[in-house]
Scaffold this motif. Structure first.
Motif, PDB file in Angstrom:
ATOM      1  N   ASP A  22      13.558 -11.384   7.907  1.00  0.00           N
ATOM      2  CA  ASP A  22      12.985 -12.224   8.963  1.00  0.00           C
ATOM      3  C   ASP A  22      12.740 -13.573   8.330  1.00  0.00           C
ATOM      4  OD1 ASP A  22      13.027 -10.525  11.079  1.00  0.00           O
ATOM      5  OD2 ASP A  22      10.929 -10.806  11.594  1.00  0.00           O
ATOM      6  N   THR A  41      13.532  -7.977  12.781  1.00  0.00           N
ATOM      7  CA  THR A  41      12.969  -7.745  14.115  1.00  0.00           C
ATOM      8  C   THR A  41      13.781  -8.506  15.157  1.00  0.00           C
ATOM      9  OG1 THR A  41      11.387  -9.579  13.965  1.00  0.00           O
ATOM     10  CG2 THR A  41      10.625  -7.423  13.194  1.00  0.00           C
ATOM     11  N   LYS A  42      13.818  -7.980  16.348  1.00  0.00           N
ATOM     12  CA  LYS A  42      14.542  -8.581  17.484  1.00  0.00           C
ATOM     13  C   LYS A  42      14.088 -10.022  17.683  1.00  0.00           C
ATOM     14  CE  LYS A  42      17.324  -5.520  19.413  1.00  0.00           C
ATOM     15  NZ  LYS A  42      18.742  -5.899  19.524  1.00  0.00           N
ATOM     16  N   GLY A  43      15.029 -10.953  17.625  1.00  0.00           N
ATOM     17  CA  GLY A  43      14.711 -12.359  17.852  1.00  0.00           C
ATOM     18  C   GLY A  43      13.798 -12.946  16.776  1.00  0.00           C
ATOM     19  N   ASP A  48      20.710 -10.613  15.416  1.00  0.00           N
ATOM     20  CA  ASP A  48      19.981  -9.343  15.535  1.00  0.00           C
ATOM     21  C   ASP A  48      20.754  -8.313  16.355  1.00  0.00           C
ATOM     22  OD1 ASP A  48      19.773 -10.339  18.068  1.00  0.00           O
ATOM     23  OD2 ASP A  48      17.579 -10.340  18.156  1.00  0.00           O
ATOM     24  N   SER A  49      22.076  -8.538  16.494  1.00  0.00           N
ATOM     25  CA  SER A  49      22.884  -7.542  17.187  1.00  0.00           C
ATOM     26  C   SER A  49      24.185  -7.365  16.425  1.00  0.00           C
ATOM     27  CB  SER A  49      23.206  -8.004  18.612  1.00  0.00           C
ATOM     28  OG  SER A  49      24.118  -9.090  18.570  1.00  0.00           O
ATOM     29  N   THR A  52      14.873  -4.152  14.708  1.00  0.00           N
ATOM     30  CA  THR A  52      16.262  -4.043  15.181  1.00  0.00           C
ATOM     31  C   THR A  52      16.887  -2.725  14.713  1.00  0.00           C
ATOM     32  OG1 THR A  52      16.869  -5.353  13.276  1.00  0.00           O
ATOM     33  CG2 THR A  52      16.826  -6.496  15.363  1.00  0.00           C
ATOM     34  N   GLU A  53      18.010  -2.356  15.320  1.00  0.00           N
ATOM     35  CA  GLU A  53      18.657  -1.090  14.936  1.00  0.00           C
ATOM     36  C   GLU A  53      19.456  -1.303  13.662  1.00  0.00           C
ATOM     37  OE1 GLU A  53      19.555  -2.174  18.272  1.00  0.00           O
ATOM     38  OE2 GLU A  53      17.878  -1.123  19.207  1.00  0.00           O
ATOM     39  N   GLU A  61       9.479  -6.010  17.491  1.00  0.00           N
ATOM     40  CA  GLU A  61      10.322  -4.832  17.632  1.00  0.00           C
ATOM     41  C   GLU A  61      11.409  -4.794  16.543  1.00  0.00           C
ATOM     42  OE1 GLU A  61      13.497  -3.113  20.907  1.00  0.00           O
ATOM     43  OE2 GLU A  61      12.354  -4.925  21.383  1.00  0.00           O
TER      44      GLU A  61
END
Ligand code: NCD
Ligand code: ZN
Ligand code: ZN
Length: 387
Positions: free
Chosen positions: A109, A85-87, A58-59, A94-95, A92
């Motif tokens: 996801d 989504t983050k994690g 997610d990064s 993600t960018e 949230e």
């Protein structure tokens, strides 16, 4: 060097849009290197790898890690999918725009399905900005509950908790409606019910930008084939009914379903040795999927070789914008020399994958790739992955 391809087919490199390698975090199940080797041995020169690793992809740094590890392996082309989504916590977003530039080709996801409609709608809005599809795993948690196989007569006989078909199809309908409303691009993973096929057919008629995939195990194995003692049949979504299988094949033939994909999901013996209700979901597919589909569908005249190439190479490459290899013009090609007469028993010893959780283990299959080239470079020769 000359190659004698008498009696064989030369396919463009196949593209598998749904693969779980377990790196980072669960390298005992699969590594990017072992997975990229298993892919080419199975005929796949490009794979989309999912984000449900530990940590979740997610990064931008993690996307680049996966891409570089794939390049270092030097076998199949490895295309990262990043988490929506983050994690993968479902909260949230993600960018996505940044991740796209870092090399992600889609967002997902996976293994969960986004339970909140609001979050999924947002994901489609963001994905629209990147031009990349959002991959949805379409599972409603509240309907799936603690189920472990498809709800029905056989499930009741085995005394297992069932997952109703609606756990998938209501989410397919929801996600198709949200894609239509937002104009975001949607890809539906592992379609397994006849109702999902009907919904996708309707959504396409209405002009929604969506594609869908079906996994070989859902076409070839049904709920009534599931033995209580063999957890290699335990998968998400669960193996469907015979009536579902007919609808899936019909959907593949009439263009409702756009592609085949393995959903390669490696797990260790130790985990799969648990009782059916407790073992993890997932079937190991990269090295057996093509042979199984060839033997059961193509050799029996249910699917032409041309259609197979459209479903497992051209359509996924187009949908996910993969310009290298399979669709490349003017650069060295990705090619697969496929021998329809080659018979082989599936054994743990001969495989490249680190896991062996496949219902085909011990069985003999017919129709395997014998030589494979990626970007003009020979990577498989006489069934062996070259070092
Ligand atoms: C997948 C896994 O193991 O990562 N398992 C599965 O049964 N298909 C997750 C998924 O695709 O749902
Ligand atoms: Zn899934
Ligand atoms: Zn999956």
């Amino acid at each position: 060097d000359q190659v004698d391809g008498t009696g064989m087919y030369l396919f463009p490199g196949l593209v598998d849009a749904h693969v779980h390698l377990r790196e980072p975090g669960q390298e005992e199940k699969e590594e990017i290197r072992s997975g990229a080797r298993a892919a080419v041995r199975g005929g796949f020169t490009s794979i989309l790898v999912m984000a449900n690793t530990q940590p979740v992809i997610d990064s931008r740094a993690l996307v680049e890690y996966v891409r570089l590890a794939g390049e270092r392996a030097g076998k199949a082309r490895v295309y990262p999918v990043a988490a929506v989504t983050k994690g993968m916590a479902g909260k949230e977003i993600t960018e996505m725009v940044d991740l796209k530039d870092g090399g992600a080709v889609a967002f997902s996801d996976d293994g969960k399905g986004i339970q909140s409609a609001e979050t999924f709608r947002l994901a489609l809005e963001y994905a629209k900005l990147t031009g990349c599809p959002v991959i949805s795993h379409c599972e409603d948690d509240s309907l799936a509950g603690a189920g472990v196989m498809r709800k029905g007569e056989h499930c009741a006989r085995l005394g297992l908790k069932g997952i109703p078909a609606s756990a998938e199809s209501v989410m397919v309908a929801r996600d198709a409606l949200l894609a239509g409303e937002t104009g975001g691009r949607l890809h539906i993973a592992h379609v397994s019910t006849k109702e999902s096929v009907q919904v996708i057919r309707m959504a396409k008629k209405a002009g929604v930008d969506l594609t869908a995939e079906v996994n070989p195990h859902h076409l070839l194995l049904a709920d009534e084939d599931v033995p209580l003692t063999d957890t290699s049949y335990k998968v998400n979504p669960p193996l469907p009914s015979r009536a579902d299988q007919e609808a899936l094949l019909e959907g593949l033939l009439d263009g409702t379903i756009d592609m085949l994909a393995t959903d390669h999901a490696p797990h260790t013996w130790e985990e799969k040795a648990r009782p059916f209700a407790e073992a993890p979901f997932g079937i190991n597919g990269l090295e057996t999927a093509l042979a199984a589909v060839w033997q059961e569908l193509v050799a029996k005249g249910k699917l032409t070789p041309e259609k197979l190439v459209e479903l497992w190479a051209v359509n996924p490459a187009r949908r996910f914008g993969l310009t290298g290899g399979t669709l490349a013009e003017g650069s060295p090609a990705d090619l697969v020399l496929f021998d329809p007469a080659r018979r082989e028993r599936v054994t743990a010893e001969t495989r490249e994958s680190k896991s062996h959780n496949t219902p085909f283990l011990g069985r003999e299959l017919q129709g395997f790739p014998v030589m494979v080239w990626v970007g003009g470079k020979l990577v498989v020769k006489d069934r062996k992955v070259l070092d």
